[in-house]
Design a protein around this motif. Sequence first.
Motif, PDB file in Angstrom:
ATOM      1  N   LEU A 103       0.830  -1.207   0.000  1.00 15.66           N
ATOM      2  CA  LEU A 103       0.000   0.000   0.000  1.00 15.66           C
ATOM      3  C   LEU A 103       0.866   1.259   0.000  1.00 15.66           C
ATOM      4  CD1 LEU A 103      -2.793  -1.056   2.531  1.00 15.66           C
ATOM      5  CD2 LEU A 103      -2.910  -1.007   0.031  1.00 15.66           C
ATOM      6  N   LEU A 104       1.952   1.232   0.772  1.00 11.45           N
ATOM      7  CA  LEU A 104       2.864   2.374   0.757  1.00 11.45           C
ATOM      8  C   LEU A 104       3.511   2.543  -0.611  1.00 11.45           C
ATOM      9  CD1 LEU A 104       4.693   2.023   4.208  1.00 11.45           C
ATOM     10  CD2 LEU A 104       3.070   3.806   3.538  1.00 11.45           C
ATOM     11  N   ALA A 105       3.871   1.424  -1.249  1.00 11.28           N
ATOM     12  CA  ALA A 105       4.503   1.498  -2.566  1.00 11.28           C
ATOM     13  C   ALA A 105       3.547   2.087  -3.599  1.00 11.28           C
ATOM     14  CB  ALA A 105       4.958   0.109  -3.004  1.00 11.28           C
ATOM     15  N   VAL A 106       2.277   1.713  -3.498  1.00 11.06           N
ATOM     16  CA  VAL A 106       1.284   2.274  -4.418  1.00 11.06           C
ATOM     17  C   VAL A 106       1.183   3.783  -4.213  1.00 11.06           C
ATOM     18  CG1 VAL A 106      -1.171   2.340  -5.005  1.00 11.06           C
ATOM     19  CG2 VAL A 106      -0.033   0.140  -4.622  1.00 11.06           C
ATOM     20  N   GLY A 107       1.186   4.214  -2.951  1.00 14.51           N
ATOM     21  CA  GLY A 107       1.103   5.635  -2.673  1.00 14.51           C
ATOM     22  C   GLY A 107       2.351   6.393  -3.105  1.00 14.51           C
ATOM     23  N   LEU A 108       3.529   5.783  -2.896  1.00 17.10           N
ATOM     24  CA  LEU A 108       4.783   6.461  -3.210  1.00 17.10           C
ATOM     25  C   LEU A 108       5.132   6.426  -4.692  1.00 17.10           C
ATOM     26  CD1 LEU A 108       6.942   5.308  -0.158  1.00 17.10           C
ATOM     27  CD2 LEU A 108       5.956   7.559  -0.562  1.00 17.10           C
ATOM     28  N   THR A 109       4.368   5.690  -5.481  1.00 22.04           N
ATOM     29  CA  THR A 109       4.574   5.712  -6.937  1.00 22.04           C
ATOM     30  C   THR A 109       3.446   6.451  -7.642  1.00 22.04           C
ATOM     31  OG1 THR A 109       3.516   3.523  -7.072  1.00 22.04           O
ATOM     32  CG2 THR A 109       5.925   3.581  -7.023  1.00 22.04           C
ATOM     33  N   SER A 110       2.527   7.021  -6.871  1.00 24.15           N
ATOM     34  CA  SER A 110       1.440   7.789  -7.461  1.00 24.15           C
ATOM     35  C   SER A 110       1.874   9.236  -7.653  1.00 24.15           C
ATOM     36  CB  SER A 110       0.193   7.716  -6.577  1.00 24.15           C
ATOM     37  OG  SER A 110       0.472   8.267  -5.298  1.00 24.15           O
ATOM     38  N   ARG A 111       0.994  10.044  -8.162  1.00 20.60           N
ATOM     39  CA  ARG A 111       1.315  11.442  -8.447  1.00 20.60           C
ATOM     40  C   ARG A 111       1.104  12.306  -7.204  1.00 20.60           C
ATOM     41  NH1 ARG A 111      -1.797  11.917 -14.329  1.00 20.60           N
ATOM     42  NH2 ARG A 111      -0.541  10.321 -15.403  1.00 20.60           N
ATOM     43  N   ILE A 112       2.059  12.212  -6.283  1.00 23.46           N
ATOM     44  CA  ILE A 112       1.994  13.011  -5.066  1.00 23.46           C
ATOM     45  C   ILE A 112       3.269  13.851  -4.961  1.00 23.46           C
ATOM     46  CG2 ILE A 112       0.562  11.346  -3.828  1.00 23.46           C
ATOM     47  CD1 ILE A 112       3.060  10.421  -2.370  1.00 23.46           C
ATOM     48  N   HIS A 113       3.189  14.917  -4.182  1.00 21.88           N
ATOM     49  CA  HIS A 113       4.337  15.780  -3.990  1.00 21.88           C
ATOM     50  C   HIS A 113       5.304  15.168  -2.977  1.00 21.88           C
ATOM     51  CE1 HIS A 113       2.561  18.963  -6.377  1.00 21.88           C
ATOM     52  NE2 HIS A 113       1.439  18.912  -5.646  1.00 21.88           N
ATOM     53  N   PHE A 114       6.576  15.474  -3.120  1.00 18.13           N
ATOM     54  CA  PHE A 114       7.630  15.058  -2.180  1.00 18.13           C
ATOM     55  C   PHE A 114       7.760  13.543  -2.052  1.00 18.13           C
ATOM     56  CE2 PHE A 114       5.566  18.965  -0.452  1.00 18.13           C
ATOM     57  CZ  PHE A 114       6.566  19.872  -0.819  1.00 18.13           C
ATOM     58  N   LYS A 115       7.396  12.793  -3.098  1.00 16.51           N
ATOM     59  CA  LYS A 115       7.456  11.336  -2.971  1.00 16.51           C
ATOM     60  C   LYS A 115       8.890  10.832  -2.858  1.00 16.51           C
ATOM     61  CE  LYS A 115       6.873  10.568  -7.969  1.00 16.51           C
ATOM     62  NZ  LYS A 115       5.978   9.931  -8.981  1.00 16.51           N
ATOM     63  N   THR A 116       9.848  11.531  -3.464  1.00 16.69           N
ATOM     64  CA  THR A 116      11.246  11.119  -3.339  1.00 16.69           C
ATOM     65  C   THR A 116      11.714  11.262  -1.896  1.00 16.69           C
ATOM     66  OG1 THR A 116      11.700  11.801  -5.620  1.00 16.69           O
ATOM     67  CG2 THR A 116      13.589  11.497  -4.156  1.00 16.69           C
ATOM     68  N   GLY A 117      11.372  12.383  -1.276  1.00 10.80           N
ATOM     69  CA  GLY A 117      11.739  12.572   0.120  1.00 10.80           C
ATOM     70  C   GLY A 117      11.048  11.592   1.043  1.00 10.80           C
ATOM     71  N   LEU A 118       9.781  11.302   0.745  1.00 12.40           N
ATOM     72  CA  LEU A 118       9.050  10.339   1.566  1.00 12.40           C
ATOM     73  C   LEU A 118       9.645   8.946   1.454  1.00 12.40           C
ATOM     74  CD1 LEU A 118       5.356  11.460   0.923  1.00 12.40           C
ATOM     75  CD2 LEU A 118       6.667  11.688   3.046  1.00 12.40           C
ATOM     76  N   ARG A 119      10.103   8.570   0.262  1.00  7.36           N
ATOM     77  CA  ARG A 119      10.747   7.263   0.100  1.00  7.36           C
ATOM     78  C   ARG A 119      11.980   7.169   0.984  1.00  7.36           C
ATOM     79  NH1 ARG A 119      10.708   6.718  -6.542  1.00  7.36           N
ATOM     80  NH2 ARG A 119       8.430   6.732  -6.811  1.00  7.36           N
ATOM     81  N   THR A 120      12.736   8.251   1.065  1.00  6.06           N
ATOM     82  CA  THR A 120      13.926   8.267   1.911  1.00  6.06           C
ATOM     83  C   THR A 120      13.563   8.090   3.378  1.00  6.06           C
ATOM     84  OG1 THR A 120      15.004   9.765   0.339  1.00  6.06           O
ATOM     85  CG2 THR A 120      15.969   9.594   2.540  1.00  6.06           C
ATOM     86  N   VAL A 121      12.506   8.773   3.808  1.00  7.34           N
ATOM     87  CA  VAL A 121      12.075   8.675   5.202  1.00  7.34           C
ATOM     88  C   VAL A 121      11.631   7.256   5.538  1.00  7.34           C
ATOM     89  CG1 VAL A 121      10.335   9.429   6.873  1.00  7.34           C
ATOM     90  CG2 VAL A 121      11.430  11.104   5.353  1.00  7.34           C
TER      91      VAL A 121
END
Length: 303
Positions: A103-121
């Motif tokens: 579920l997190l992967a689906v969210g982090l590959t969608s069109r959201i802002h700051f997804k690169t930073g969120l992946r790092t976190v």
Amino acid sequence: MTTTSTIVTAGKTKLPRSTRRVEPIYYLFLLPSIILFTLAITVPGVMGIFFSFTDSIGIGDWSFNGLTNYIAAFGDPAIVQSYLFTFGFSIATVIVVNVIAFLLAVGLTSRIHFKTGLRTVFVIPMVISGIIISYVFKFLFSNSLPAFGEATGIDWLQTSILSSPDFAWVAIVIVTAWQAIPGTLLIYIAGLLSVPGDVYEAADIDGASKFQQLTRITLPLVAGYVVINFILGFKGFLNAYDIIKGLTDGGPGTSTRSVAMTIITGFNGGDYAYQMANATIFFVVAILISLLQLSLTRGRNAL
């Protein structure tokens, strides 16, 4: 150096066959790894299997006793309970980890802002030592949550979950999942990014909802990643030790003692040959799971 030859048999021409000759220098570079692997893993493993058929306590004299250790291990309630706990804990954890990570992967590959930073976190927990994580969560479960429960009048929070023989495993699942989710998340992100965007565009044109796209497009296309994550995760959780050691030390009593903890505790307690038989059984179980993994992932394009 590579040469290609064409094979002709009974008037039929077969496809060219590539034959490779490995340069001797490659074996020279491979030799140190082979030596280290043999001395550090193969030799101790063979010696351990050998001593599992003896009455050795790790030092001093010993004598052969055949299958006595293996027969005793299969009938030992403590060992049986450790296997039941380990398998139950592994199944529960692998489900929790994969559901949340997907579920997190689906969210982090969608069109959201700051997804690169969120992946790092989200991947930070995987670089922290398990024993450190367990001590931090042990303080939270034993002190912070009970204090919060007393302040808010919530009765079931006022007692540490780690002291409950029936629910201490829940804390272990939570902490283990917290550390394991990032690695699984990265694999799912790689799988989701490999799905062509044209597929979703066609689904949008056909009027498919986001849920239909998830269940009928995304999941089938990343099924190989799901299988690999489940089996690799399950194998990894079977070896659980450090987080359990830091959280409960196998307690209350022996209710959360894993197979790895049982083996190591037995080594320290003088049951070297007996626990080596237990370790050999566990090794066979791991091989069977690995064979299952190979059969399930053979022919899949994932990873």
